[in-house]
Design an enzyme around this catalytic site. Structure first.
Site, short mmCIF file in Angstrom:
data_model
loop_
_atom_site.label_atom_id
_atom_site.label_comp_id
_atom_site.label_asym_id
_atom_site.label_seq_id
_atom_site.Cartn_x
_atom_site.Cartn_y
_atom_site.Cartn_z
N SER A 366 -3.04 -7.31 0.90
CA SER A 366 -1.87 -6.44 0.73
C SER A 366 -1.95 -5.17 1.57
O SER A 366 -0.95 -4.51 1.77
CB SER A 366 -1.72 -6.07 -0.75
OG SER A 366 -2.92 -5.52 -1.22
N ASP A 671 0.22 3.29 -5.77
CA ASP A 671 0.49 2.57 -7.01
C ASP A 671 -0.78 2.24 -7.78
O ASP A 671 -0.78 1.35 -8.61
CB ASP A 671 1.27 1.27 -6.71
CG ASP A 671 0.50 0.37 -5.74
OD1 ASP A 671 -0.62 0.74 -5.35
OD2 ASP A 671 1.02 -0.69 -5.37
N HIS A 674 -2.89 0.75 -3.81
CA HIS A 674 -2.61 0.90 -2.38
C HIS A 674 -2.36 2.35 -2.01
O HIS A 674 -1.96 3.14 -2.86
CB HIS A 674 -1.40 0.05 -2.01
CG HIS A 674 -1.53 -1.37 -2.44
ND1 HIS A 674 -0.96 -1.85 -3.61
CD2 HIS A 674 -2.21 -2.40 -1.89
CE1 HIS A 674 -1.29 -3.14 -3.75
NE2 HIS A 674 -2.05 -3.49 -2.72
#
Ligand SMILES: Nc1ncnc2c1ncn2[C@@H]1O[C@H](COP(=O)(O)OP(=O)(O)OP(=O)(O)O)[C@@H](O)[C@H]1O
Length: 870
Positions: A366, A671, A674
């Site tokens: 991610s 978050d 990240h």
């Protein structure tokens, strides 16, 4: 002849100075031009400058006295330079960035690249005198020098110490130049050592030649810093004695000459310096190419310290417009023709081998997924993601851009589109992103968060490449959408993966087990890299893994005991694992570089950049190093693993939403897992200094961030008559009306209904037991086979279209339609089964399709709603 304008500025005592050393100050003001300075031996010195700004002085005062006259003169064709000088923390950036450059040219980001300020802007400003038909052009340099630092006092170590050394070296070269300019005996030929550092070469005009120059000596008033302040003031006093002789530059317009106003300067020293640098670097490059004298190369770069003393400011032409009101009183037309920042002129020419990659192929999790690729697995990113840059959810696990976006920008390439997100015919011409959120290096298992582990990403790349080669061979005109064949060997292969292998392992393993698993993870990574090499990849750019233990998610879960945390509040065990992983990853990179001498393998130390950001967050303009911006629960972590950013859940009867904080640029973490765009931008600028990579210098990457407001490209697709497979969409998909999801795994009906799906046509499952594959595998015992030689599989779903019946009838009555009921056509083994494929051949599919279209096999209520025209 005019002297350099030299001013002194004393900032207020900082709270740290107050608490550690009390209120005592080392200066006693006499008036606004002089003061008494008391050193640490209580000795008094009287200093006089053009102006002294004390702690209550306003920024506007400084600007108007020091900078405005120089800016005005620049428009009149006179070169001008404003320099802030002083010890680290003395107020240089405060004066330059919030006092001078913002008034002159708008907001800047001088401090983006380092803990210390260090920037030189060069603007060329031009005034068109319409009546007289001539043009006046002057260069304006705004110089925020890096602060000198006493290493033993600040406790700098590692890279910071190295940076301090190169800064101090440059500054001492500057001191020598000033000494030579002021102490050299007139009438005698004396040498000014401008060429001892790049800094002094650049400032040659400002110091000794054709420029109006103002120097602001910034000092701390605290007695604890009196030694440094005294040295700064002495430097200013010496500079005061430099004579400069600026003169106006006009354009080469012959008309102007006729008017007798034009006096073309012969002293184009800036251009001369640049040309000189160009030729020096050409020679250096040749030397490197000839003899691999990399050491000499790094030494030169290091000595001159450019990577550490100058940083590119993004294009701020629009801000220059703000100069106009300042000059509103002037009746002539003002043209601002060019902005040059020092780094953009010097750095690439000074240090780099030509940097050019036609395309980028990215692999990762991610941290670099640009397509929200775990979405099919139940993750959806609320539009709160992507808001700062994309205005809507952008498929990125961030409020805006990721590191990979900044790197693409820096290479002047478009943002990468995701391989798995190819609906809409995005362009893959400049590369493709195989990264998928949640992915691991370890091969995915059925319980993995994401099935697209590194090996699968490599498979996808192979498929992508094969398909591109195939499409190009067919002569399709797809140049805009797919890379040229040689891009696969010339392109850059970037990697940022491994974080989930470690972070995930901590949920089921002890720290020792996690550490022990690292070699195996890296073995799999090595396999993937070697497969890519075998496919022609030659340029590898490998990020190591960040400090996992500093992510709110891990602190929340594993940092419940203070003993588990390090001094920054990060989980020590996680960071220990990340460091060991990185150590072994670094060794792997070295090993591969040894094996593949025709390749460039660059290892990038993301860990150090991120950890130093978390340790020194306030120096880089952040307020929160660990707490998530988007989450619930408030300080200290604002993180709850049950409610992810953007989600709403009802807890104890109350609806709770994980919302974003109002200003995500104050947060390092977005978050809980990240980084924010602001943090990614900081990390990217650090990557681009080249200081954190091995090989250490940025000869494979550009230095400069070119931060444009780019939108994620999406293009509409052309209609094609056939169904396209979602996973096979590179090239020419046609998804407007239909999409074949069959191969990607089943999508559950309620989910489709949630998505607003309308008409469903559901095939039941065929008689699996008649597949040669299953008979071969499970039908070895004849008692388990039915009268037709099929395995006895019951419990099949009776659904709207009874493929089972159709296919079973076909098998039973095969001779009416085909030659072989079970044995497959494609020869592998021979009769009676001859194959292990589960796929029916076209003839059988055709038969089945005609049967479907008779509607006899569909549930009555639905059959009449279906069209057979397709
Ligand atoms: N005149 C001033 N009034 C109020 N605060 C000031 C003033 N000058 C500096 N400061 C504050 O002091 C701190 C250090 O200043 P600054 O960052 O400008 O130092 P610097 O000389 O640029 O240091 P470095 O060389 O490390 O970049 C900042 O927090 C800044 O806001």
């Amino acid at each position: 002849m005019s002297n350099i304008t030299v001013c002194a500025r004393f900032r207020p005592l900082s709270s740290k100075e107050r608490s550690n050393y009390g209120d005592s100050v080392c200066i006693h003001g006499i008036d606004n031009e002089s003061f008494i300075f008391k050193d640490d031996k209580e000795e008094n010195f009287k200093f006089g400058f053009d102006r002294v700004f004390y702690e209550k002085s306003e920024q506007a005062e400084v600007f108007e006295f020091l900078a405005l006259p120089i800016i005005r003169d620049a428009f009149n064709g006179m070169n001008g330079t404003v320099i802030t000088y002083g010890q680290t923390g003395a107020g240089k950036t405060f004066s330059m960035e919030s006092g001078i450059s913002n008034r002159a040219v708008g907001e800047t980001q001088m401090n983006m690249a380092s803990s210390r300020s260090h920037c030189i802007y060069i603007f060329t400003v031009q005034q068109e005198l319409t009546k007289e038909k001539r043009v006046k052009a002057g260069k304006l340099l705004l110089v925020d020098l890096a602060g000198s630092e006493k290493a033993e006092k600040t406790g700098a170590e590692g890279k910071v110490l190295e940076e301090a050394k190169t800064i101090n070296k440059s500054l001492s070269a500057l001191g020598n130049v000033i000494n030579a300019l002021t102490c050299g005996s007139p009438g005698k030929a004396f040498h000014i050592p401008y060429r001892d550092s790049k800094l002094t070469r650049i400032l040659q005009d400002a110091l000794g030649g054709n420029s109006r120059t103002a120097l602001l000596c910034c000092c701390s008033p605290s007695t604890s810093n009196s030694a440094e302040s005294l040295s700064t003031l002495r430097f200013g006093a010496r500079a005061k004695h430099i004579k400069a002789s600026p003169h106006a530059h006009c354009s080469e317009e012959s008309n102007a000459k006729k008017h007798g106003v034009y006096e073309a300067t012969k002293d184009e020293s800036m251009e001369r310096i640049l040309n000189k640098l160009k030729s020096e670097n050409k020679a250096l490059k040749t030397r490197i190419a000839a003899g691999g004298k990399i050491d000499a190369f790094h030494k030169e770069a290091g000595e001159n310290g450019y990577a550490s003393i100058v940083h590119k400011i993004s294009d701020r032409l629009s801000h220059l417009i703000k100069l106009l009101p300042l000059l509103a009183k002037m009746t002539t037309k003002i043209l601002i023709v060019q902005i040059l920042t020092l780094c953009s002129i010097i750095l690439p020419k000074a240090n780099s081998v030509v940097f050019k990659y036609p395309a980028v192929f990215n692999f990762g999790d991610s941290n670099s997924d640009t397509g929200e690729l775990a979405a099919g697995l139940g993750f959806t990113l609320d539009p709160v993601y992507g808001r700062t840059h994309f205005k809507a959810s952008s498929g990125r696990f961030c409020d805006g851009r990721l590191i990979v976006d900044f790197l693409m920008d820096a290479m002047k390439l478009p943002f990468l589109n995701a391989y798995l997100d190819s609906i809409g015919m995005p362009s893959f011409q400049k590369g493709c992103n195989f990264a998928a959120a949640g992915s691991t290096i370890h091969q995915a298992t059925p319980t993995s968060v994401c099935p697209f582990s590194f090996d699968i990403q490599v498979n996808q790349f192979l498929h992508f490449k094969a398909r591109v080669v195939d499409l190009l061979a067919k002569g399709k005109r797809l140049d805009k959408y797919i890379p040229a064949v040689d891009y696969f060997s010339k392109g850059l292969y970037t990697f940022d993966i491994g974080q989930n292998d470690l972070a995930g392992a901590f949920y089921s393993k002890t720290i020792d087990q996690v550490l022990a698993s690292i070699p195996k993870i890296l073995e799999e990574f090595e396999t993937g890299l070697r497969r890519l090499y075998d496919e022609g990849a030659r340029n590898f750019w490998i990020h190591n893994t960040g400090p996992l233990g500093c992510l709110a998610q891990n602190v929340a879960k594993f940092g419940t005991e203070p003993s588990m945390l390090d001094e920054l509040g990060c989980v020590s065990g996680h960071n220990q694992a990340a460091k060991l992983f990185n150590l072994q990853l670094h060794a792997l990179c070295k090993k591969l570089q040894g094996d593949y001498t025709d390749s460039n393998i660059t290892y990038v130390d993301i860990y150090t950049i991120k950890y130093s950001l978390i340790a020194n967050y306030s120096r880089y303009g952040f307020d929160q190093p660990i707490m998530a911006c988007c989450g619930v629960g408030g300080a200290p972590l604002n993180y709850n693993s049950g409610i992810s950013c953007g989600q709403t859940k009802v807890i104890n009867g109350t609806s709770v939403t994980a919302k974003a904080c109002s200003d995500s640029s104050e947060y390092v973490n977005w978050d809980g897992i990240h980084y924010t765009e602001a943090a990614n931008q900081y990390v990217s600028t650090q990557i681009l200094t080249g200081k954190y990579s091995d090989p250490p210098f940025a000869d494979k990457m550009p230095f400069l961030l070119d931060l444009k407001n780019k939108k994620h490209p999406t293009k509409r697709t052309k209609r094609t008559p056939l169904l396209r497979a979602y996973l096979d969409s590179v090239g020419i998909p046609g998804f407007q009306e239909r999409c074949n999801d069959a191969a990607a795994g089943s999508i559950i009906l309620p989910e489709l209904l949630d998505q607003g799906g309308g008409n469903f046509w559901i095939h039941n499952t065929g008689p699996l037991g008649c597949f040669a594959h299953n008979v071969a595998e499970f039908g070895t015992d004849p008692s388990k086979l039915d009268e037709r030689g099929c395995g006895d599989f019951e419990d099949l779903i009776i659904s709207y279209v009874d493929l089972y019946t159709i296919k079973y009838i076909l098998t039973a009555n095969y001779s009416q339609y085909v030659e072989q009921p079970i044995m497959t056509c494609c020869v592998v083994v021979g009769a009676p089964l001859n194959h292990n494929s589960r796929i029916s051949c076209e003839a059988a599919n055709k038969y089945v399709s005609t049967q479907i279209l008779t509607r006899q096999y569909s549930d009555a209520p639905f059959a009449d709603k279906m069209s057979s025209s397709s």
